[in-house]
Scaffold this motif. Structure first.
Motif: not given
Length: 310
Positions: A139-159
């Motif tokens: 449900l959490l994944i469904i609730s989070v927009p794609v661009f927000v999820l992508g931004f979170i993954i880039k911020t946490v795991f890349a930067f």
């Protein structure tokens, strides 16, 4: 079976013509002139515009343009050329489709393995802690927009952690594709998990499962053969339709991770009014949808022996 396949192939013909005609009409009804856009704000004289429009066949009636376009595809496999660059559209799509295919394949694999795996655990543990945690997670994944999820993954795991590259390079290695594939397949993964969970929990209460248990069949056989095969029918239906969605719906994901695939090509072509490129890409995606739909229907008979095709 042969008659069914032949009938389905015949049904694909009007679907193919109908969908390509609709997208052709919609693309060429958009405001703006791609020929005039070649000259920017300076513009040019009407005679030059008329000459170029005639050269590209844009002065013909819209249905005549569609027939010429379709004839070139069916008889010569010629999708035309781009107005701005002059490149053959087959070459342009040949550069973009392998990249998106690689991305979609990885996303589809993640979707199947994790989605079905989580769904099986939740279905077998319906109402328990594991089931509730998986439902909350999906449900959490469904609730989070794609661009927000992508931004979170880039911020946490890349930067922050430096585990991945923030953008995909020109070589498009599988390792670089992992992060955008997770973002692209996350929503479908959640739907697959919930659909698998619901189907398995419902079939666990079915009469044929109680009969199999009463006959003393091993638990592994009851779950792996009887329960799984029947529970996978709605999941396979969703996965079949999702193949085309993964191929054509990666505009945001590809833009976020700088992936030079179909999504970015569609966006760029719409902005530049390259109608033939958009129609060509959609035509290929329509064929992908139709083939996937046929394969899904044929797979039903494998999953459920009660299904027979005349």
């Amino acid at each position: 079976m042969g008659r069914y396949v032949a009938r389905r192939l015949l049904q694909m013909i009007p679907v193919f013509f109908g969908t390509t005609l609709l997208i052709f009409l919609m693309v060429y009804s958009l405001p703006g002139d791609p020929v005039a856009g070649l000259f920017g704000d300076k513009g040019t004289d009407p005679a030059t515009l008329a000459k170029l429009r005639h050269e590209y066949g844009l002065d013909l009636p819209i249905l005549q343009q569609y027939w010429n376009y379709l004839s070139d595809i069916l008889f010569h496999f010629d999708f035309g050329s781009q107005i701005r660059s002059g490149r053959e559209i087959t070459d342009v799509m040949g550069d973009a489709f392998p990249v998106t295919l690689q991305l979609a394949t990885l996303a589809f694999a993640i979707e199947i393995v994790l989605g079905i795996g989580l769904g099986i655990v939740a279905g077998l543990k319906a109402g328990r802690l594991a089931d509730n945690l998986i439902l909350i997670f999906t449900l959490l994944i469904i609730s989070v927009p794609v661009f927000v999820l992508g931004f979170i993954i880039k911020t946490v795991f890349a930067f922050k952690l430096g585990w991945i590259e923030p953008n995909v390079g020109q070589d498009e290695t599988w390792g670089e594709m992992l992060a955008p594939a997770i973002v692209l397949g996350a929503l479908s993964l959640a739907y697959v998990a919930r659909l698998t969970r619901t189907s398995m929990a419902e079939n666990l209460r079915a009469d044929y499962i109680r009969t199999a248990v009463a006959k003393g069949l091993p638990k592994r056989r009851v779950i792996g053969v009887h329960l799984m095969r029947n529970s996978m029918i709605p999941v396979v239906t969703f996965l079949g339709t999702d193949i085309g969605a993964l191929m054509g719906g990666a505009v945001v994901t590809e833009g976020l991770f700088n992936v030079h695939g179909v999504g970015g090509l569609i966006y760029d072509s719409i902005v530049r009014r390259e109608g033939l490129t958009v129609v060509g890409i959609v035509t290929v995606l329509v064929v992908v949808y139709l083939i996937a739909s046929l394969l899904v229907d044929l797979l039903y008979a494998v999953l459920d022996p009660r299904i027979r095709y005349a």
